[in-house]
Each structure stands twice: as C-alpha cells, then as structure tokens.
Design an enzyme around this catalytic site. Structure first.
Site, PDB file in Angstrom:
ATOM      1  CG  PHE A 181     -83.871  93.550  -0.375  1.00  9.05           C
ATOM      2  CD1 PHE A 181     -84.585  92.894  -1.362  1.00  9.05           C
ATOM      3  CD2 PHE A 181     -82.566  93.904  -0.631  1.00  9.05           C
ATOM      4  CE1 PHE A 181     -83.984  92.576  -2.582  1.00  9.05           C
ATOM      5  CE2 PHE A 181     -81.961  93.588  -1.847  1.00  9.05           C
ATOM      6  CZ  PHE A 181     -82.674  92.920  -2.816  1.00  9.05           C
ATOM      7  CG  ASP A 200     -86.324 100.134   0.516  1.00  7.68           C
ATOM      8  OD1 ASP A 200     -86.959 100.288  -0.552  1.00  7.68           O
ATOM      9  OD2 ASP A 200     -85.213  99.573   0.570  1.00  7.68           O
ATOM     10  CE1 TYR A 236     -83.749  96.948  -9.516  1.00  8.45           C
ATOM     11  CE2 TYR A 236     -82.295  98.847  -9.414  1.00  8.45           C
ATOM     12  CZ  TYR A 236     -82.718  97.644  -8.898  1.00  8.45           C
ATOM     13  OH  TYR A 236     -82.126  97.141  -7.773  1.00  8.45           O
ATOM     14  CE  LYS A 237     -86.434  96.046  -6.868  1.00 10.75           C
ATOM     15  NZ  LYS A 237     -86.094  96.184  -5.448  1.00 10.75           N
ATOM     16  NE  ARG A 264     -89.772  87.896  -5.855  1.00 13.34           N
ATOM     17  CZ  ARG A 264     -89.128  89.049  -5.860  1.00 13.34           C
ATOM     18  NH1 ARG A 264     -89.333  89.932  -4.884  1.00 13.34           N
ATOM     19  NH2 ARG A 264     -88.279  89.347  -6.819  1.00 13.34           N
TER      20      ARG A 264
HETATM   21  C1  PLP Z   1     -84.816  96.223  -5.126  1.00 10.86           C
HETATM   22  C2  PLP Z   1     -84.479  96.629  -3.739  1.00 10.86           C
HETATM   23  C3  PLP Z   1     -83.281  97.288  -3.468  1.00 10.86           C
HETATM   24  C4  PLP Z   1     -82.296  97.519  -4.571  1.00 10.86           C
HETATM   25  O1  PLP Z   1     -81.139  98.133  -4.166  1.00 10.86           O
HETATM   26  P1  PLP Z   1     -80.023  98.484  -5.252  1.00 10.86           P
HETATM   27  O2  PLP Z   1     -79.107  99.367  -4.536  1.00 10.86           O
HETATM   28  O3  PLP Z   1     -80.721  99.108  -6.414  1.00 10.86           O
HETATM   29  O4  PLP Z   1     -79.389  97.215  -5.700  1.00 10.86           O
HETATM   30  C5  PLP Z   1     -83.053  97.700  -2.150  1.00 10.86           C
HETATM   31  N1  PLP Z   1     -83.957  97.449  -1.176  1.00 10.86           N
HETATM   32  C6  PLP Z   1     -85.122  96.813  -1.419  1.00 10.86           C
HETATM   33  C7  PLP Z   1     -86.086  96.573  -0.329  1.00 10.86           C
HETATM   34  C8  PLP Z   1     -85.401  96.370  -2.707  1.00 10.86           C
HETATM   35  O5  PLP Z   1     -86.533  95.719  -2.946  1.00 10.86           O
END
Ligand code: PLP
Length: 419
Positions: free
Chosen positions: A134, A204, A229-230, A378
C-alpha cells in the site's frame, strides 16, 4: 457451523437463503445498522456502523464530556482507554493485552515502529519492502529514509522477497494481506526467515485484523500495526493499533516521544523517561470520541469466534467467485486474487478494462464494492453482516452489469475525489 453447511451445491437463491438460515453468525447482522437498499461489499475499506456506536458516542459526549468535563479523565477512565480498547483487540491477533496499544493512525504508527525497529538493529541499514505494498507504507518508509541518510529502502517485487532477505536487512516491513489482490503472505514462515538472517519484522495488519485468525505471539512477530476502521468497524478515521512483543518493550525507542508515552506524564519533568511497557508507544492525548465509537465496534468482536468468521468468509467469497465465473466467460473478467482461499484474506479482486465504470454501475444498483487503479474491482466479504443471499444478489448484479454493458454510460465515467 459444520463445514458442510457452508458448502456450495446449488447455484440458486434458495440455496443461499438456506445457508443463511443455518448460519451460526447470522444474528450478528442485527448488531449493525445498514441501509435496506444496499448490499455492502466494501467493509475492507470502511466497516459498517455498529448499532451501539451512536449511543456510545452520545453518552461520552453528554455525560462524560458535557457533565463530567475534565474529571472524566479519572472518573470515566479516559486515560486508560488506549490500553482498555487494545485489550479487546489482543485476542483477535493472538497477543497478550499488554502487548497492544491503540493510538494515532496506521501511517503514524508505522513511522514510530519503523524507526524503533531500525534503532533496534543499528548495525544494519536496509528496510526491505515489496513494491506491491500500500503506497502509504512506502511513503512512510521514504520519510524515514529522508531522516536517516544511512538507511536504504529496498523495494522488491513480491517474488524476490526471500532472495533479498540477507544480513544487511534491519527490518522487513510487509502487509500481511495485499490491499489490491487480497493475497496473503505466510506470516509465520516469513517471520522465521527474517529472524534467520537477524532482521526484525514489522507487519501491517490493516486487511487482516478481523478478517483472518492471527497468532502473533506464536509466530514470534516482533512488531505490527493494524487499522481500526476496516474489519474492526471502528468508524471513519478510527485510531489504529500497535503490537510490540513483550521481549522488545524495554528497548523500544520510538521517535515521537511525547507526554502520554512518558513514565510519569503528570510529573511534568524536563527529562523524557519512557513508560516501561507498551504505553511508551503513545505520543499525545487519546481521541476519546473516536475511541468511544471504536469500542462499540469491538464489543461485537468480543462475542465472535474468529475461526467461524474465517470459515464463513471463505464460503462467501468462494460462492461469489463461482457464481460470477459460471455466468461470465474468462474473456469478460479475470480473477486477480489467488484461487486458493487459504492464500487470501477476505476480499476478491477482478480485472476488468472498465472496472471503474462497472463499480459505479453497481453502486447505482445499491451494490457497493470499490475500484482500485488501474483496472481492479474489489469485493469484500464481512461475515458479521454479509448474508449468503447478499452474495447471490451482488454476484447476479455484477454479471448483469457486465453482460448488458450497463456500465457503458457517461454518468459512470465521472470520477470523484475518493475512488
Ligand atoms: C488501510 C491501510 C492503511 C491506512 O492508513 P491510515 O493511516 O489509516 O490512512 C495503511 N496501510 C495499509 C496496508 C492499509 O490497508
């Protein structure tokens, strides 16, 4: 729930309704507020609204903030919220509750733990990551690199991770479940390989926590971050969490040193003395309103067996895949995710040349999935609130939208700020 009752034998709606009727998790849907005209397959981006969240937030606002005012730091135990809420996440990730803490965003926490990991291996200089990560994770690592001219970020294609793991690597930073394809690494194996060359691991868990069973302690993971939040349903922008194995606590040296991570924050001394445990990963004041919503989301998880969730997630996604592939030829749609469910998290991704438009046309029908560059659709399967009948209806809609070229309209080409 036995394996059989989640089996797929017939491709018709009645069959999927019967799976709902025997689903041991079906009652959990009532714990969420969902619009009746929507099938929500985007819980991997933003989890649904837990039905107790509104009351929980309004109680904290009215009573604790409105009436209690500053006294609530003690009387309502606001000060302990980061540890208390972390205690509800710990069982989901196979960690002890004193190894987890809730704070800040995933991006900020990645920064803190990445720097801490580098300081822990200060005779080494390489951060190893995969190119498919990501991008925010890569941006954070670039930021660390710019502060530490001695450090080098090595971005390699997924397939080269193992051959690039060597004694130069200070930290291996990986996302367990890929945000695009949903493909999942073998965390136990890669952690072992990293340790074999003397590197630390920082995982992560954004797309894993609440989606797949995790055993961080058993797998000897050093450090991890996860998203609130997921799949945890903590609400938009909910705080993130950090995991640090107890064996590292006394040497963890994170860079955003601030009063909440101090051993004695209210002594207001001029010297920074980190708290002895995982609390040293805190920086500033915890966001109490966001934490109130997040706690409501986590209270659902307290009553759920993650193994059952995983089992249902696999059957939901396999069902969706089977319906779509049976109805559409491979020239119309191509699976981007692994075919083996044990090598995926809880979402499926498909390539389609008009993926963006197809997703918009589905949203117009009330079926919410999402689009990722350059050509991915997705669909996330969140067993707490997704029904088997929803999967049937969503898959049939997707087939319709593609077969009838329903996506081919100007209104579906319009791009908004958030895709
Ligand atoms: C959703 C997600 C994030 C989110 O990061 P924020 O700091 O909350 O915006 C980070 N890394 C991965 C791999 C994600 O899927």
């Amino acid at each position: 729930m036995s394996e059989e009752s989640y089996g797929i034998d017939d491709l018709n709606r009645e069959h999927f309704e019967s799976l709902d009727a025997s689903d041991r998790l079906s009652h959990l849907r009532d714990e969420f507020i969902l619009p009746s005209d929507v099938i929500y397959l985007d819980g991997m981006s933003l989890g649904a609204l837990p039905s107790t969240a509104e009351m929980s937030v309004s109680r904290v606002v009215d009573e604790e903030w409105g009436r209690g005012l500053i006294r609530s730091w003690n009387d309502a135990n606001w000060i302990e919220a980061p540890q208390r809420i972390a205690g509800k996440i710990a069982p989901l990730i196979g960690a002890a509750s004193d190894e987890v803490i809730v704070a800040d965003s995933t991006s900020v926490n990645l920064f803190k733990l990445l720097v801490a990991a580098l300081r822990n291996r200060n005779d080494r200089r390489v951060i190893l990551m995969e190119r498919e990560s990501f991008p925010t994770d890569i941006y954070v690592a670039r930021g660390v690199e710019s502060l530490r001219p001695d450090v080098e970020l090595r971005l390699v294609p997924s397939g080269k991770l193992q051959s690039e793991l060597n004694s130069e690597v200070a930290v291996l930073l990986l996302t367990h479940v890929d945000f695009k394809t949903g493909n999942m690494h073998d965390m136990a194996d890669l952690t072992r390989r990293a340790h074999d060359v003397g590197a630390m691991v920082l995982w992560d868990l954004s797309h894993s926590t609440g989606a797949v069973p995790l055993e961080l302690s058993e797998w000897q993971v050093d450090l991890a971050v996860g998203c609130g939040y997921k799949y945890l349903n903590g609400g938009p922008g909910a705080p993130s969490f950090m995991f640090a194995a107890r064996r590292h606590h006394s040497t963890l040296d994170q860079p955003i040193t601030a009063w909440m991570g101090h051993d004695q924050p209210f002594e207001f001394s001029l010297d920074y003395v980190p708290a002895s445990g995982v609390r040293r990963l805190l920086s500033g004041t915890p966001p109490i309103l966001s934490l109130a919503a997040m706690e409501a989301g986590l209270s659902v998880w307290e009553r759920v067996d993650i193994d059952l969730v995983r089992e249902k997630s696999i059957t939901l996604s396999q069902s969706f895949l089977r319906i779509v592939e049976t109805q559409l030829g491979s020239s119309e749609i191509a699976l981007a995710s692994s075919r083996a469910p044990e090598r995926r998290g809880s979402h499926l991704a498909f390539h389609h040349p008009n993926a963006y438009e197809v997703i918009q046309a589905l949203i117009a029908r009330g079926v919410i999935g999402d689009y990722r560059e350059p050509d991915l659709m997705r669909f996330g399967f969140t067993p707490l609130y997704t029904r088997f009948a929803d999967v049937w209806d969503a898959a049939v809609s997707l087939v319709d939208v593609i077969k009838r070229k329903e996506w081919d309209q100007t209104q579906f080409r319009q791009r908004s700020a958030v895709t």
